[in-house]
Design an enzyme around this catalytic site. Structure first.
Site, PDB file in Angstrom:
ATOM      1  N   GLY A 169      -0.993   7.540  12.847  1.00  0.00           N
ATOM      2  CA  GLY A 169      -0.088   8.633  13.191  1.00  0.00           C
ATOM      3  C   GLY A 169      -0.463   9.246  14.532  1.00  0.00           C
ATOM      4  O   GLY A 169      -1.292   8.684  15.271  1.00  0.00           O
ATOM      5  N   ASP A 206       5.569   9.424   6.977  1.00  0.00           N
ATOM      6  CA  ASP A 206       6.374  10.626   7.247  1.00  0.00           C
ATOM      7  C   ASP A 206       7.560  10.373   8.182  1.00  0.00           C
ATOM      8  O   ASP A 206       8.484  11.167   8.230  1.00  0.00           O
ATOM      9  CB  ASP A 206       5.487  11.715   7.864  1.00  0.00           C
ATOM     10  CG  ASP A 206       4.313  12.069   6.962  1.00  0.00           C
ATOM     11  OD1 ASP A 206       4.411  11.821   5.751  1.00  0.00           O
ATOM     12  OD2 ASP A 206       3.297  12.590   7.465  1.00  0.00           O
ATOM     13  N   ARG A 251      18.733  18.134 -18.264  1.00  0.00           N
ATOM     14  CA  ARG A 251      17.670  18.959 -17.683  1.00  0.00           C
ATOM     15  C   ARG A 251      17.770  19.068 -16.167  1.00  0.00           C
ATOM     16  O   ARG A 251      18.485  18.295 -15.522  1.00  0.00           O
ATOM     17  CB  ARG A 251      16.307  18.342 -18.003  1.00  0.00           C
ATOM     18  CG  ARG A 251      15.807  18.708 -19.368  1.00  0.00           C
ATOM     19  CD  ARG A 251      14.379  18.244 -19.528  1.00  0.00           C
ATOM     20  NE  ARG A 251      13.978  18.410 -20.907  1.00  0.00           N
ATOM     21  CZ  ARG A 251      13.006  17.727 -21.488  1.00  0.00           C
ATOM     22  NH1 ARG A 251      12.354  16.809 -20.805  1.00  0.00           N
ATOM     23  NH2 ARG A 251      12.680  17.945 -22.726  1.00  0.00           N
ATOM     24  N   GLY A 272       5.609  14.205   3.317  1.00  0.00           N
ATOM     25  CA  GLY A 272       6.260  14.133   4.627  1.00  0.00           C
ATOM     26  C   GLY A 272       5.719  15.147   5.623  1.00  0.00           C
ATOM     27  O   GLY A 272       6.251  15.274   6.718  1.00  0.00           O
ATOM     28  N   ARG A 306       2.609   6.698  -1.533  1.00  0.00           N
ATOM     29  CA  ARG A 306       1.902   6.048  -0.425  1.00  0.00           C
ATOM     30  C   ARG A 306       1.390   4.661  -0.784  1.00  0.00           C
ATOM     31  O   ARG A 306       0.640   4.065  -0.017  1.00  0.00           O
ATOM     32  CB  ARG A 306       0.711   6.917   0.011  1.00  0.00           C
ATOM     33  CG  ARG A 306       1.168   8.168   0.651  1.00  0.00           C
ATOM     34  CD  ARG A 306       0.259   8.783   1.640  1.00  0.00           C
ATOM     35  NE  ARG A 306      -1.122   8.416   1.691  1.00  0.00           N
ATOM     36  CZ  ARG A 306      -1.956   8.942   2.563  1.00  0.00           C
ATOM     37  NH1 ARG A 306      -1.525   9.825   3.430  1.00  0.00           N
ATOM     38  NH2 ARG A 306      -3.206   8.600   2.579  1.00  0.00           N
TER      39      ARG A 306
HETATM   40  O1  F6P Z   1       0.848  11.973   6.800  1.00  0.00           O
HETATM   41  C1  F6P Z   1       0.985  11.200   5.670  1.00  0.00           C
HETATM   42  C2  F6P Z   1       0.770  11.992   4.410  1.00  0.00           C
HETATM   43  O2  F6P Z   1       0.994  11.163   3.299  1.00  0.00           O
HETATM   44  C3  F6P Z   1       1.605  13.252   4.295  1.00  0.00           C
HETATM   45  O3  F6P Z   1       2.917  13.000   3.873  1.00  0.00           O
HETATM   46  C4  F6P Z   1       0.780  14.044   3.325  1.00  0.00           C
HETATM   47  O4  F6P Z   1       0.935  15.416   3.578  1.00  0.00           O
HETATM   48  C5  F6P Z   1      -0.633  13.635   3.660  1.00  0.00           C
HETATM   49  O5  F6P Z   1      -0.566  12.423   4.346  1.00  0.00           O
HETATM   50  C6  F6P Z   1      -1.525  13.476   2.455  1.00  0.00           C
HETATM   51  O6  F6P Z   1      -2.824  13.282   2.923  1.00  0.00           O
HETATM   52  P1  F6P Z   1      -4.086  13.046   1.968  1.00  0.00           P
HETATM   53  O7  F6P Z   1      -3.951  11.663   1.424  1.00  0.00           O
HETATM   54  O8  F6P Z   1      -5.246  13.202   2.860  1.00  0.00           O
HETATM   55  O9  F6P Z   1      -3.981  14.059   0.876  1.00  0.00           O
END
Ligand code: F6P
Length: 360
Positions: free
Chosen positions: A89, A138, A173, A181, A281
């Site tokens: 990133g 993101d 519900r 993000g 992720r």
């Molecule tokens: O930047 C990618 C991301 O997955 C974000 O969407 C999220 O806020 C963050 O990383 C989560 O990071 P970690 O895995 O360090 O909790």
């Protein structure tokens, strides 16, 4: 990210370049030793379909210090590395460009400190080449339409929302679903459209709909009015997506539990909260991500070959379905400007920066 590494390795090999992997990200660069190893054609076989990153990644505090980066430069020189393809990133890409700016001064310093001999340093006196690939779920990087990983994360969110919908429809519900993000609403917006969500909270406020409510900051009334009208029209379920960086007009974070309370108290909806978390992720990369990472990885190697000591470090992006190169520094600076515009409530400017055709 594995597809990107595979492409870089295989295209490099076909062009007579020896590719190395740095394991565990910048931490591996600082640690050196067996964290920096060559990769063969076979090593990256089958990597297209594997989620995560086989070479690992890590947040690295040491790389933020001068001593940490000096050690990293020494390790790179000792391993014979004069070009880096970084996938990450805006933070990782900024770190790389920073290293490039310091490179010649650091090589000098290491010789003076007798941590490198003149002979070892000689081939590395000119600039380090840096090429950036953007890996982030993101999709928050400026000057590229899509980042590696975003489409797969969107796919995961849609699968989860489809599953949640079964219970929502059966029991009539409401579900409040939090998606990741950071400060970018791309994942939430795309998932809301793709899965037919009923309400969405974004980090970037959308153009005003229902002016009178938004002007007064009363999103609760606006949301409840519309959601109850939908129920009267026959909608058996209510799905509300809350992006993790969602804010109201007063820049106050909007939290899923709070939204649940509003739906329960005002509309008497039987409401549950689901935080998708890191499910988003992981898993098998979708076809488009494999494609994107492959064509961009191949272009990264071309960029390594064509970048001269005076060209600005390129970032590989995609625009209108074409793989492009843009100056990495500009893309990162524009990304940061978007974040600043959001922080000062200038949502229109933020959207213009993201999409120059926003106003039309
Ligand atoms: O930047 C990618 C991301 O997955 C974000 O969407 C999220 O806020 C963050 O990383 C989560 O990071 P970690 O895995 O360090 O909790």
């Amino acid at each position: 990210m594995n597809a990107a590494v595979r492409a870089v390795v295989r295209v490099a090999l076909t062009k007579g370049i020896t590719p190395y992997a740095i394991y565990e990200g910048y931490q591996g660069m600082v640690d050196g030793g067996d964290k920096i190893r060559p990769l063969s054609w076979e090593d990256v076989g089958d990597w297209l379909a594997i989620g995560g990153t086989e070479i690992g990644t890590a947040r690295c505090q040491e790389f933020r210090t001068v001593e940490g980066r000096l050690t990293a430069v020494r390790n790179l020189v000792k391993s014979g590395i004069d070009a880096l393809v970084i996938c990450g990133g805006d933070g990782s890409l900024t770190g790389a460009d920073f290293l490039r700016a310091e490179w010649t001064e650091f090589v000098d310093k290491l010789v003076k400190q007798k941590r490198l001999t003149e002979e070892e340093a000689a081939p590395y006196r000119s600039q380090l080449t840096i090429v950036g690939l953007v890996g982030s779920i993101d999709n928050d990087m400026a000057q590229t339409d899509l980042t590696i990983g975003a489409m797969t994360a969107l796919q995961r969110i849609c699968e989860a929302l489809d599953s949640i919908k079964s219970t929502a429809l059966s029991h009539q519900r409401a579900f409040v679903v939090e998606v990741m993000g950071r400060h970018c609403g791309w994942l939430g917006l795309m998932a809301a459209i793709a899965c037919g969500a009923d309400w969405l909270f974004l980090p970037e406020l959308p153009p005003p709909i229902g002016d009178e409510f938004i002007a007064s900051g009363d999103w609760e009334t606006e949301m409840c009015d519309i959601l109850s009208k939908e129920r009267k029209l026959g909608n058996r379920k209510t799905i509300v997506i809350v992006c993790e960086g969602a804010i109201d007009r007063n820049l106050k974070p909007i939290k899923p539990e709070y939204v649940k309370d509003v739906l329960t108290k005002r509309l008497n909806f039987d409401t549950r909260v689901t935080c998708l978390g890191h499910v988003q992720r992981g898993g098998v990369p979708c076809a488009y991500d494999r494609y994107l990472a492959t064509v961009q990885g191949a272009e990264a190697v071309n960029a390594v070959i064509e970048t001269t000591p005076t060209t600005p470090s390129p970032m590989i992006g995609i625009s209108n379905n074409k793989v492009i190169r843009v100056p990495l520094k500009n893309a990162v600076a524009q990304t940061k400007e978007v974040a600043k515009a959001i922080a000062r409530k200038d949502f229109k400017r933020a959207m213009e920066l993201r999409d120059p055709e926003f106003n039309s």
